[in-house]
Design a protein around this motif. Structure first.
Motif, PDB file in Angstrom:
ATOM      1  N   ASN A 171      -6.150  12.538  -6.599  1.00  0.00           N
ATOM      2  CA  ASN A 171      -5.218  12.665  -5.944  1.00  0.00           C
ATOM      3  C   ASN A 171      -4.723  11.506  -5.295  1.00  0.00           C
ATOM      4  O   ASN A 171      -3.553  11.435  -4.732  1.00  0.00           O
ATOM      5  CB  ASN A 171      -5.288  14.054  -4.846  1.00  0.00           C
ATOM      6  N   HIS A 172      -5.358  10.563  -5.620  1.00  0.00           N
ATOM      7  CA  HIS A 172      -5.152   9.013  -4.861  1.00  0.00           C
ATOM      8  C   HIS A 172      -4.945   8.184  -6.080  1.00  0.00           C
ATOM      9  O   HIS A 172      -5.323   8.334  -7.300  1.00  0.00           O
ATOM     10  CB  HIS A 172      -6.033   8.558  -3.954  1.00  0.00           C
ATOM     11  N   ASP A 197       1.405  12.264   0.190  1.00  0.00           N
ATOM     12  CA  ASP A 197       1.042  12.496   1.661  1.00  0.00           C
ATOM     13  C   ASP A 197       1.113  11.072   2.553  1.00  0.00           C
ATOM     14  O   ASP A 197       1.624  10.882   3.643  1.00  0.00           O
ATOM     15  CB  ASP A 197      -0.469  13.350   2.159  1.00  0.00           C
ATOM     16  N   ASN A 257      -4.368  14.387   1.728  1.00  0.00           N
ATOM     17  CA  ASN A 257      -4.489  14.999   0.557  1.00  0.00           C
ATOM     18  C   ASN A 257      -4.110  14.290  -0.707  1.00  0.00           C
ATOM     19  O   ASN A 257      -4.863  14.380  -1.898  1.00  0.00           O
ATOM     20  CB  ASN A 257      -3.837  16.330   0.535  1.00  0.00           C
ATOM     21  N   THR A 258      -3.020  13.622  -0.563  1.00  0.00           N
ATOM     22  CA  THR A 258      -2.558  12.623  -1.811  1.00  0.00           C
ATOM     23  C   THR A 258      -2.446  11.278  -1.640  1.00  0.00           C
ATOM     24  O   THR A 258      -1.785  11.195  -0.213  1.00  0.00           O
ATOM     25  CB  THR A 258      -1.229  13.245  -2.648  1.00  0.00           C
TER      26      THR A 258
END
Length: 855
Positions: free
Chosen positions: A439-440, A455, A398-399
């Motif tokens: 999210n990255h 994550d 997710n991240t």
């Protein structure tokens, strides 16, 4: 009169003198007068030989060459074109029988039947012999007695060592009191710097000196003659020099009297009986002549530890040997007590420093791992897909955060993920690109912050742990990553160290090997053998450009890669090679990290590199890292590797096992600076403590050499005074090229602007040539480091666009200017043939060798 006749007369006179001299020696050894017949019987052989020896030597040496030639010609010899050596030999042979002098006849006429003359000659010779014999006996006796006296005097001096020291101690006390009262102090200078005029700086103060040794360093204001390594020099005199001289003079005054008083009667009587005179101070002084200076040197060394305050007090007390001995013993006890106190204070300070060091640095560098993190270790050879597999895991999370060793790789991952519809932001020291909804994030490893949670975190090129300056960034990322899962990518050499750092955490290990084999070519590479798909490796920007120029002029299309090249330019150069616009790459070892290219063959144009200190052979890891770029699945299914020389050695490095990483680097943290500020307030002290700090086993300290050099430039300035230690170190630590004077100047001007709340000075932009463009790119990069640190993001966007324009200019310059470059001698600038092996021409090399030989 000819030279021959004159020489003949002189030879007769010398022969007569030698006969008389021999006769006197003969007479001297006889207790009773010998008869004339006895003399002839004993010395007849000498009389036969003496004339011949004297005559031949004188005639050979004293008669000129031309006269010798005339003499030989009269004898019928041919002398034309005959060497001097042969002429001398012939002359010596022929002259042997020339007018022989009858020595027997002369002695007979002078002494035979001359009883009175014979007797007179004997008695004179005998008396002279006996006188000489007595003189020799007395000389031998004198030497023996003098040796005995010298040994006795040494014993007397040793026995009076304590008393002599007390005499010198009191003498020093009086002299010191006088000097403190009447002499002036001078500013210190090098004693040999006679061109510097001495400057008076006031009177002496006894409180300025603890021991006499500290006072001895002061200058007297006089010049004296000294000797160093056997040569005489003049230099400014110190009080050490003066006191040593005064000691020798004082010893010359007191020591002879002391020795005469204590000389044993047996030696005094023996001297009087032998020489009919009594011993005296004057006679003793002759023996002591060579003792004063060495003894003065011993005494001045012994007195060095005396306290100045003790000596000044002593100068007021009249000298009495017994009284001063008691005072000295009391001073020794007091000095011993003070020494013990000083040592205790030193030990206390050491313990305190040790405690402070431990408190400041303490346990900072022990891993603090969250045990609920799942670690995945990707280890293996270059170009085996390690990074690809780790990034796929991050994309699925997710991240996620990717930590790159280079800004270029961070940009590549940023573009790759966005191109694959996985929104990703970018953050390096020089730029930030925030993608809406991402999210990255792709970062350089220095941008890692342990409080940010993801994550999945991917840490690339983990073998950089042992880099002496940057390694701590990997250590911090590995041990303090805040994530559900952490993927660590590295070479085989880093595996054991990473496992050691992770301890008993949950670890999954993936090992990667090459699908494409590497093949080392058996023949040495020649530049005319270059082919499409080759990557030629050298280890300087200059060599890259020279090699590229040669290939371009030989109708090859070339891409270039080197460390100081702007990343955007490097990307374009790489893309041209991938697209087939260029057929060859010329690169430094920058190609060895993170670049996967369709390379057919890696060619090492050099086996050595300069590592900042010296030229050295490449390491096994370096050879593997670079050679591993050869081959591309589906394009080149065998990777070729070629060398220009010493193929066996280089192949051995390529085939050998990696040496495991044994240490990792540590560097200062904010927590350390917080603890440091409990004790100190200046960064100079921090650098000193950092030098003293012994990092834990298995670690090595970052050198901080660049930060320290930069700090030395602003030490004591407004920059240091107005910034906190943490903020100041942060600015010192900014990652820019600190070897460039222009960038150092820009950094300083920007710092003053920040302090004065002024607009930041704009970086200098120059575009006349490739070097200026590259420096301009670095200057904008430094400006961006400040802008992002000050959170001036809007202005940063403008400079990022301008920097891209500069990188475009660099790219174009490389395409157009390289063909016009030439290989030149670094000394005289003369053009060199491309195949010339060295950086200077033959003529400059010869001139250099001549200068060395001349020296």
């Amino acid at each position: 009169m000819t030279h021959l006749e004159m020489t003949y007369r002189n030879a007769i006179e010398q022969t007569k003198n030698k006969i008389i001299e021999d006769m006197n020696n003969y007479f001297g050894s006889k207790k009773n007068i010998p008869t004339f017949e006895d003399y002839l019987a004993d010395r007849g052989q000498y009389l036969e030989q003496i004339w011949t020896n004297v005559w031949l030597n004188k005639a050979t040496n004293n008669v000129p060459k031309q006269e010798k030639i005339t003499f030989l010609m009269e004898k019928g010899f041919e002398t034309e074109n005959v060497s001097r050596k042969i002429i001398n030999h012939l002359f010596r042979t022929e002259i042997r029988t020339y007018k022989t002098f009858d020595t027997y006849n002369w002695v007979n006429e002078k002494f035979n039947d001359q009883i009175e003359q014979w007797s007179d000659q004997y008695h004179k010779a005998r008396a002279h012999f006996l006188q000489r014999e007595e003189e020799d006996r007395l000389r031998i006796e004198m030497v023996r007695l003098q040796d005995e006296m010298e040994q006795t005097i040494e014993k007397i001096i040793d026995a009076n060592e304590g008393a002599l020291y007390l005499y010198i101690r009191y003498f020093t006390a009086e002299q010191l009191a006088s000097d403190f009262k009447h002499k002036r102090k001078f500013a210190p200078v090098d004693t040999f710097a006679l061109e510097e005029k001495l400057v008076e700086i006031g009177a002496f103060s006894e409180t300025s000196y603890l021991t006499i040794s500290t006072f001895f360093y002061e200058l007297t204001g006089e010049i004296h003659k000294t000797r160093h390594h056997g040569r005489a020099y003049f230099e400014y005199e110190t009080y050490y020099d003066r006191y040593e001289r005064l000691y020798a003079e004082y010893l010359a005054e007191i020591l002879p009297k002391l020795v005469v008083e204590q000389l044993p009667d047996s030696i005094a009587n023996e001297y009087r009986n032998t020489f009919s005179e009594t011993t005296s101070a004057a006679m003793i002084e002759n023996i002591l002549e060579y003792i004063y200076e060495p003894l003065a040197n011993e005494l001045i060394e012994s007195i060095q530890d005396e306290y100045v305050s003790d000596l000044l007090m002593l100068s007021t007390i009249p000298f009495d040997l017994n009284e001063h001995e008691k005072l000295y013993e009391e001073a020794l006890e007091d000095r011993e007590r003070k020494w013990i106190e000083e040592q205790a204070e030193i030990e206390r300070k050491k313990e305190e420093e040790k405690r402070i060091l431990d408190d400041i640095f303490g346990q900072e560098y022990r891993p603090a791992l969250e045990r609920n993190i799942r670690y995945t270790l990707h280890v293996g050879e270059t170009n085996t897909g390690k990074t690809h597999h780790a990034l796929e895991k991050m994309k699925a999370a997710n991240t996620g955060m990717y930590l790159a060793p280079l800004r270029l790789l961070a940009i590549e991952v940023y573009e790759k993920l966005n191109g694959e519809e996985a929104p990703c932001s970018l953050k390096t020291g020089e730029e930030e690109k925030i993608i809406s909804g991402a999210n990255h994030i792709s970062c350089t490893v220095e941008m890692f912050h342990e409080k940010d949670f993801y994550d999945c975190i991917v840490i690339d090129e983990a073998q950089m742990l042992n880099d002496k300056d940057r390694g701590f960034s990997w250590y911090k990322a590995i041990t303090k990553a805040n994530a559900k899962e952490v993927h660590i990518i590295g070479s085989w050499s880093a595996k054991e160290m990473i496992l050691q750092l992770l301890g008993d955490a949950e670890i999954e290990i993936y090992e990667y090997t090459r699908d494409i084999p590497l093949e080392v070519e058996k023949k040495e590479f020649k530049i005319n053998q270059v082919k499409k798909g080759d990557a030629l490796i050298c280890f300087s920007r200059k060599r890259v450009l020279e090699t590229a120029s040669r290939l371009e002029n030989a109708k090859h299309s070339v891409s270039m890669i080197y460390g100081s090249m702007p990343p955007e330019t490097r990307k374009k150069q790489v893309q041209r090679f991938i697209n087939g616009e260029t057929s060859i790459i010329v690169s430094t070892d920058a190609i060895g990290m993170g670049l996967n290219l369709p390379i057919r063959r890696i060619v090492f144009l050099e086996n050595e590199k300069f590592d900042g200190t010296r030229r050295r052979l490449l390491t096994s890891q370096e050879v593997k890292q670079i050679a591993g770029r050869a081959g591309r699945k589906g394009i080149y299914n065998v990777g070729k590797v070629s060398f220009v020389s010493d193929i066996k050695t280089m192949k051995r490095l390529l085939d050998s096992e990696d040496k495991p990483v044994q240490t990792f680097s540590v560097a200062p943290t904010n927590a350390i600076f917080e603890r440091f500020q409990k004790y100190y307030r200046d960064l100079g002290t921090f650098f000193e403590l950092w030098e003293q700090f012994d990092s834990p086993n298995g670690t090595k300290k970052a050198s901080l050499s660049e930060e320290r050099e930069l700090y030395n430039r602003i030490h004591g300035t407004e920059i240091e005074a107005r910034l906190s230690i943490t903020d100041l170190y942060g600015f010192l630590h900014l990652p820019f090229s600190k070897k460039e004077p222009d960038l150092i100047w820009q950094w300083e001007q920007t710092m003053y602007a920040i302090l004065n709340n002024a607009d930041l000075p704009e970086p200098r932009i120059k575009k006349r040539n490739l070097e200026e463009l590259e420096l301009s790119y670095k200057a904008i990069g430094l400006h961006l480091l400040f802008l992002y640190r000050l959170d001036q993001r809007t202005e940063a966007l403008y400079w990022e666009r301008l920097r891209e324009e500069i990188s475009d200019h660099v790219h174009e310059r490389l395409r157009t200017d390289v063909k016009n470059m030439a290989k030149k001698c670094r000394r005289c600038g003369r053009k060199l043939p491309w195949e010339h092996e060295f950086q200077i021409c033959d003529e400059c090399h010869m001139n250099q060798s001549r200068r060395r030989y001349g020296e």
